[in-house]
Design an enzyme around this catalytic site. Structure first.
Site, short mmCIF file in Angstrom:
data_model
loop_
_atom_site.label_atom_id
_atom_site.label_comp_id
_atom_site.label_asym_id
_atom_site.label_seq_id
_atom_site.Cartn_x
_atom_site.Cartn_y
_atom_site.Cartn_z
N ALA A 10 0.72 -1.26 0.12
CA ALA A 10 0.07 0.02 0.02
C ALA A 10 0.90 1.25 0.07
O ALA A 10 0.70 2.15 -0.89
CB ALA A 10 -0.82 -0.22 1.08
N ILE A 11 1.71 1.52 0.89
CA ILE A 11 2.46 2.50 1.12
C ILE A 11 3.44 2.55 -0.10
O ILE A 11 3.73 3.87 -0.50
CB ILE A 11 3.07 2.62 2.48
CG1 ILE A 11 1.88 2.87 3.54
CG2 ILE A 11 4.19 4.03 2.64
CD1 ILE A 11 1.33 4.03 3.35
N GLY A 12 3.99 1.59 -0.32
CA GLY A 12 5.25 1.50 -1.12
C GLY A 12 4.68 1.76 -2.59
O GLY A 12 5.34 2.66 -3.30
N LYS A 206 4.37 9.28 16.89
CA LYS A 206 3.46 8.24 16.13
C LYS A 206 3.68 7.08 16.92
O LYS A 206 2.47 6.61 17.27
CB LYS A 206 4.26 8.02 14.80
CG LYS A 206 3.00 6.99 14.24
CD LYS A 206 3.48 6.87 12.59
CE LYS A 206 2.26 5.87 11.73
NZ LYS A 206 2.76 5.47 10.56
N ASN A 214 -2.20 -0.35 19.30
CA ASN A 214 -2.11 -1.54 18.41
C ASN A 214 -2.30 -2.96 19.36
O ASN A 214 -3.15 -3.71 18.90
CB ASN A 214 -0.67 -1.43 17.68
CG ASN A 214 -0.96 -0.76 16.20
OD1 ASN A 214 -1.15 -1.72 15.26
ND2 ASN A 214 -0.72 0.37 16.19
#
Length: 336
Positions: A10-12, A206, A214
């Site tokens: 997704a991010i890549g 973050k 999480n």
């Protein structure tokens, strides 16, 4: 700029496609269906407004040796997957290649060029035996904090959910020529890519949420807004975050926002499943060490107690061990 994206998820995919559309030479390291789709059709983005961006001029390879040495290597895999890339990753390195760690949690290079008594120490939780540091020279490292949310909806296609900010930083806080060049390339691609003088402080802001929300979500199967609105779990997250803040401050970090402000920000995200909960439901390995175990280790290094974090860490460790032993996943299903 020649840029390799290691982790065409997704991010890549979001990064690589936008950089290619801006004229950078992008190579994806990919496998199986993703590899086939990228080479056949390029990489497609479904943007926040529903419009489509199609990066046709990209290539994908499976073998690192099939790619040339790069100007920058973007590591967009999960923290526990980095070891699996060694030593093949070195095929992408030239004398000046940057390695940009776009990975959640405490990075293996945390103590590199950190002025003070801990400089040069190794974190066993995220780099047991020092294998990563042995294969990736610390001088190559550029730190980064990833803020966008996206999902890989099919091979070679990413839907952008929200966000376009990737904060960058040299481990020593300098504003080098190389980080300026990388920042400008990302800005041309449409990203916000500020250069921070304190990348570790950015990482902690973050991490502050990730280390609490999480694992709590992995254990309770609750979404962010539910964790924040249920008083007992809100208080639990606050205790974990307070312990983590004490650890970070012992390492010289100063938080620019307050604890309640950070919790309110998580609550505002709404009915969102954390990445760790998604991994529990899918039966995937958890990013437990980088997000939680490393904080416990940093607490021991600095002599700061972390009893609440350690208790939750132990519970999620057992959950992960149980899922792995059973080759299973855990989901809540509605009653018939």
């Amino acid at each position: 700029m020649k840029i390799a994206v290691v982790g065409a998820g997704a991010i890549g995919g979001y990064l690589g496609a936008r950089l290619a559309l801006a004229g950078e030479q992008v190579t994806f390291i990919a496998r199986r269906k993703n590899l086939e789709a990228i080479n056949a059709h390029g990489f497609r983005l479904i943007l926040e407004d529903g419009s489509l961006a199609h990066a046709r001029d990209v290539r994908a390879v499976e073998r690192y040796a099939d790619a040339d040495p790069q100007d920058a290597v973007l590591l967009t895999v999960k923290a526990h997957q980095v070891r699996d890339l060694l030593p093949d990753l070195r095929a992408l390195f030239g004398p000046q290649t940057m390695v940009v760690t776009m990975i959640n949690g405490v990075p293996w290079w945390y103590f590199h060029k950190l002025a003070g008594p801990y400089e040069g120490r190794r974190l066993d939780s995220v780099d047991p035996g020092g294998a990563i540091a042995a294969h990736i020279e610390p001088e190559r490292i550029i730190g980064s904090v990833v803020y966008p949310a996206a999902e890989l909806v099919e091979p070679g296609v990413v839907r952008v959910i929200e966000g376009n900010r990737f904060t960058l930083g040299e481990p020593d806080g300098s504003r080098s020529e190389r980080i300026e060049a990388l920042s400008q390339a990302m800005i041309r691609a449409g990203f916000k890519a500020p250069v921070s003088k304190d990348i570790r402080g950015e990482i902690w802001v973050k991490l502050w949420g990730n280390l609490s929300f999480n694992p709590i979500s992995a254990l309770t199967h609750a979404m962010l807004e539910d964790i924040c609105r249920f008083p007992p779990t809100r208080a639990l997250a606050a205790r974990m975050m307070a312990e983590a803040q004490a650890v970070a401050e012992a390492l010289g970090v100063r938080f620019k926002i307050g604890l309640e402000q950070r919790i309110a920000g998580a609550e505002a995200v709404g009915a969102h499943k954390t990445s760790m909960l998604q991994d529990v439901e899918a039966g995937r390995a958890l990013e437990l060490e980088a997000l939680v175990g490393a904080v416990v280790e940093l607490g021991r290094i600095t002599g700061v107690p972390t009893p609440t974090i350690e208790a939750i860490y132990a519970a999620v460790q057992l959950l992960q061990r149980t899922l792995q032993a059973q080759h299973g996943r855990l989901q809540i299903q509605p009653l018939a």
